[in-house]
Design a protein around this motif. Sequence first.
Motif, PDB file in Angstrom:
ATOM      1  N   TYR A   1     -13.932   0.964   6.350  1.00  0.00           N
ATOM      2  CA  TYR A   1     -12.893   0.322   7.140  1.00  0.00           C
ATOM      3  C   TYR A   1     -13.546  -0.372   8.321  1.00  0.00           C
ATOM      4  O   TYR A   1     -14.716  -0.172   8.603  1.00  0.00           O
ATOM      5  CB  TYR A   1     -11.867   1.346   7.642  1.00  0.00           C
TER       6      TYR A   1
ATOM      7  N   ASP B   1      -5.774   3.990  -0.434  1.00  0.00           N
ATOM      8  CA  ASP B   1      -5.906   2.612  -0.929  1.00  0.00           C
ATOM      9  C   ASP B   1      -6.428   1.667   0.142  1.00  0.00           C
ATOM     10  O   ASP B   1      -6.486   0.468  -0.073  1.00  0.00           O
ATOM     11  CB  ASP B   1      -4.537   2.079  -1.381  1.00  0.00           C
ATOM     12  N   LEU B   2      -6.781   2.217   1.305  1.00  0.00           N
ATOM     13  CA  LEU B   2      -7.073   1.330   2.441  1.00  0.00           C
ATOM     14  C   LEU B   2      -8.529   0.882   2.493  1.00  0.00           C
ATOM     15  O   LEU B   2      -9.001   0.464   3.544  1.00  0.00           O
ATOM     16  CB  LEU B   2      -6.703   2.024   3.757  1.00  0.00           C
TER      17      LEU B   2
ATOM     18  N   GLY C   1     -11.651  -1.015   2.949  1.00  0.00           N
ATOM     19  CA  GLY C   1     -11.951  -2.340   3.481  1.00  0.00           C
ATOM     20  C   GLY C   1     -10.936  -2.854   4.481  1.00  0.00           C
ATOM     21  O   GLY C   1     -11.055  -3.987   4.948  1.00  0.00           O
ATOM     22  N   ALA C   2      -9.947  -2.053   4.810  1.00  0.00           N
ATOM     23  CA  ALA C   2      -8.890  -2.526   5.704  1.00  0.00           C
ATOM     24  C   ALA C   2      -9.369  -2.552   7.154  1.00  0.00           C
ATOM     25  O   ALA C   2     -10.301  -1.846   7.528  1.00  0.00           O
ATOM     26  CB  ALA C   2      -7.667  -1.631   5.590  1.00  0.00           C
ATOM     27  N   THR C   3      -8.726  -3.392   7.946  1.00  0.00           N
ATOM     28  CA  THR C   3      -8.989  -3.436   9.378  1.00  0.00           C
ATOM     29  C   THR C   3      -7.961  -2.548  10.069  1.00  0.00           C
ATOM     30  O   THR C   3      -6.765  -2.707   9.858  1.00  0.00           O
ATOM     31  CB  THR C   3      -8.872  -4.875   9.881  1.00  0.00           C
TER      32      THR C   3
ATOM     33  N   ARG D   1      -9.030 -12.615  12.775  1.00  0.00           N
ATOM     34  CA  ARG D   1      -9.921 -11.477  12.978  1.00  0.00           C
ATOM     35  C   ARG D   1     -11.328 -11.949  13.275  1.00  0.00           C
ATOM     36  O   ARG D   1     -12.208 -11.147  13.552  1.00  0.00           O
ATOM     37  CB  ARG D   1      -9.948 -10.604  11.734  1.00  0.00           C
TER      38      ARG D   1
ATOM     39  N   GLN E   1     -15.062 -10.782   2.347  1.00  0.00           N
ATOM     40  CA  GLN E   1     -16.315 -10.054   2.184  1.00  0.00           C
ATOM     41  C   GLN E   1     -17.425 -11.074   2.031  1.00  0.00           C
ATOM     42  O   GLN E   1     -17.206 -12.162   1.531  1.00  0.00           O
ATOM     43  CB  GLN E   1     -16.278  -9.152   0.940  1.00  0.00           C
TER      44      GLN E   1
ATOM     45  N   LYS F   1     -11.562 -10.574  -0.494  1.00  0.00           N
ATOM     46  CA  LYS F   1     -11.507  -9.452  -1.444  1.00  0.00           C
ATOM     47  C   LYS F   1     -10.768  -8.327  -0.761  1.00  0.00           C
ATOM     48  O   LYS F   1     -11.182  -7.871   0.293  1.00  0.00           O
ATOM     49  CB  LYS F   1     -12.921  -8.978  -1.792  1.00  0.00           C
ATOM     50  N   GLY F   2      -9.689  -7.867  -1.379  1.00  0.00           N
ATOM     51  CA  GLY F   2      -8.937  -6.775  -0.770  1.00  0.00           C
ATOM     52  C   GLY F   2      -8.279  -7.228   0.525  1.00  0.00           C
ATOM     53  O   GLY F   2      -7.668  -8.282   0.595  1.00  0.00           O
ATOM     54  N   PHE F   3      -8.484  -6.436   1.571  1.00  0.00           N
ATOM     55  CA  PHE F   3      -7.806  -6.718   2.831  1.00  0.00           C
ATOM     56  C   PHE F   3      -8.476  -7.833   3.621  1.00  0.00           C
ATOM     57  O   PHE F   3      -7.858  -8.478   4.439  1.00  0.00           O
ATOM     58  CB  PHE F   3      -7.783  -5.455   3.700  1.00  0.00           C
ATOM     59  N   ASN F   4      -9.793  -8.008   3.420  1.00  0.00           N
ATOM     60  CA  ASN F   4     -10.554  -8.903   4.284  1.00  0.00           C
ATOM     61  C   ASN F   4     -11.473  -9.791   3.474  1.00  0.00           C
ATOM     62  O   ASN F   4     -11.684  -9.574   2.290  1.00  0.00           O
ATOM     63  CB  ASN F   4     -11.414  -8.082   5.248  1.00  0.00           C
TER      64      ASN F   4
ATOM     65  N   VAL G   1       0.857  -1.187   0.000  1.00  0.00           N
ATOM     66  CA  VAL G   1       0.000   0.000   0.000  1.00  0.00           C
ATOM     67  C   VAL G   1       0.892   1.235   0.000  1.00  0.00           C
ATOM     68  O   VAL G   1       1.861   1.308   0.740  1.00  0.00           O
ATOM     69  CB  VAL G   1      -0.888   0.000   1.262  1.00  0.00           C
TER      70      VAL G   1
END
Lengths: 339, 419
Positions: free
Chosen positions: A169, A140-141, A143-145, B181, B278, B273-276, A135
């Motif tokens: 987020y 660009d974050l 959906g990030a946790t 998580r 979905q 999808k992406g970071f987590n 990143v």
Amino acid sequence: MKKSVLLGALTVAGLAAGAAAAATVDDVKARGKLNCGVTTGLVGFAAPDANGNWDGFDVGVCRAVAAAVLGDPMAVEFVPTTGKTRFTALASGEIDMLARNTTWTFSRDVDLKFTFVGVNYYDGQGFMVPKELGVSSAKDLDGATVCIQTGTTTELNLADFFRANGISYEPVPIETNAEAQQQYLAGACDVYTTDASGLAATRATFENPADHVLLPEIISKEPLGPLVRHGDDEWADIVRWTLNALITAEELGVSSANVGEMSMEAGSNPEINRLLGTEGNLGEMLGLSADWAKNAIAAVGNYGELFEKNIGENTPIGLSRGLNAQWTEGGLIYSPPFR
Amino acid sequence: MTTITDPQRETFRLGMLIYDTRYRSMTIQVVALIAFLILIGWLISNTAQNLADLGKEPSFRFLWEPAGYDINQRLLDYNSQDTHLRAAVLGLLNTLLVAVMGCITATILGVIIGVLRLSPNWLVGRLMTVYVEMFRNVPVLLWIVFIMAITIETLPQPRDFRGEDAAATMKVFDSVAITNRGLYIPEPLFSRGLGDVEVAGNRFEISLDLILLLVVFGASLYASAQVKHRADRIQEQTGVRPKTFWKRSAIVVLPTVFTLAILGFHLGYPALKGFNFQGGIYMRNSLIALWLALSLYTAAFIAEIVRAGIMAISKGQTEAASALGLRPKRVMSLVILPQALRVIIPPLISNYLNLTKNSSLAIAVGYMDLTGTLMGITLNQTGRELETVLMGMLVYLIISLSISAVMNWYNNRVKLVER
């Protein structure tokens, strides 16, 4: 523990606030000890060393005040507070002052009834991510946790930032920096956000600091400074001018190395003389001894020394002065004159 | 001649309040009451005075100001611009969610363990003893933190699921993802759903699909109960019980399945999808840690209550039931447990209350319950300690009293009717 602090604080707020609001300086002198609220542990700013002695940039402010008021920089009882407990601890009188990278905001100053006495570090909120995520921008974050210390301004800035950029987020609220660090390293969150200085300090303690990057976005202004309860102006003056003394000392070239010699007798610079009490009666006006500022500077050094020793470029944390340079060097650190 | 003297007319003197034993206890109580009220009044006025001196008069206006913070687990729509009040309601729902899940799981586990602890099988009995002693003798906060730490440190991160030779894979036919998580499980979706209905000025949305399903299922249960009553009647009249198992099963299951089919029921699977991940239902590890720890901990206490309840039933009852030819399982479910319930229910109530109150430890793992929202972030951002804590205490009081009321009603129903 948290509950007892809260409920205890309530009771104390109910029973003793009236007493605590008046003449904090007399309480401190009678007690012979300054109760100073600090973080639960953020290397460089406030953390106990291997022998249990607290050390750091914010700790230095506490020690300077203790040296100015009591003449002994070690006469400090450090009270670790979390983002959540700090204000209750201060409002209830459990601590006399709070030096815990706390952001000066309107509502804290006006609505929460505290008095911020100055700024000892100009900061902004940043993001840290593992390098392998690839990143390069906070935008660009999506959906990030995100791990976040609860009860802080960063929590509100974060909500605003993601809202303004229309991205989502998942917040993971956490009490202390240590827990956040553990969750971040275990990958329970993708991003850790807090003040950029805090991120640098946290990263410095990692096994492989190079595996983590700070994103370029700084999403907020975070002027961090010490604060006291609203309504006790004498005490606020003491803390404010102790901080200003450290700043002025750097500007005038007074350091812990030469302060002893300079305070022996009045020199050629009248402002230095007034600062160190060899001329005028500034100490008396504050209700302190004439050598209050000398004691503070001798104990922890001037602002620049404090910065370099704890968080400067030669420490593992490696923060450059940047905004926190003296105004004469293009920074924002500026003290009103000692006159 | 006799003289009748009137009994001396009683004269009341002030001193009798102290020296006359008839009045003394009353006097003491009145004095104590007045002193107590004065103490309370002093505390209240002193608190009000000190808050006024600090310039912080109690005010609840902050409840209608925007909260400014986000909440991760939302049972209702919420964003950071909603009010503190709504944030508190979301916290309350999270509290209730974990309390209800915990009470159900703890009861099931507790009953099983309590019964097994009395098992004649030496190994099973000892194992259950070990369980009970282990869980109820360690503070529940430690269990919460311990389970949370295990999930964070040992389970794979979502990014471990990525790539060709991923370090972690999804379980149960690629439908469940277990990450550090939380747990992602498939969610029910309806391709021909009826949508939502908004109530109370679009503050809450209620799914019409859910209402329809509940109505259909409720009606089937009612019809099934009617079949049972009819079977009971026939049995009473003729002594022969008609076989109803298949009929009742069909009545319960078929209408619901039919409704699901009409609504276009299918499962939505979680996908990375992406970071987590979905999609799917996301159970955060904070919820899992809290739920498991509270359930396991409270189950240990419930097991002991169940054991005590069973042991309170005299052995003669078991022997009599066996003599009638009931098998051990039926002896337990038809004879022992119904009687044991009378002993079990009252202490069970207090354990439900304990579990609900213990859920306020949620903040240790960052679960946003009432303590985390109203008495946590809201308190901190608004500086209204007294107001938020008083509100929180009031809400917990109401929850606890409601649980007590419901359980007392149930207790009155099952307790022995004495004639």
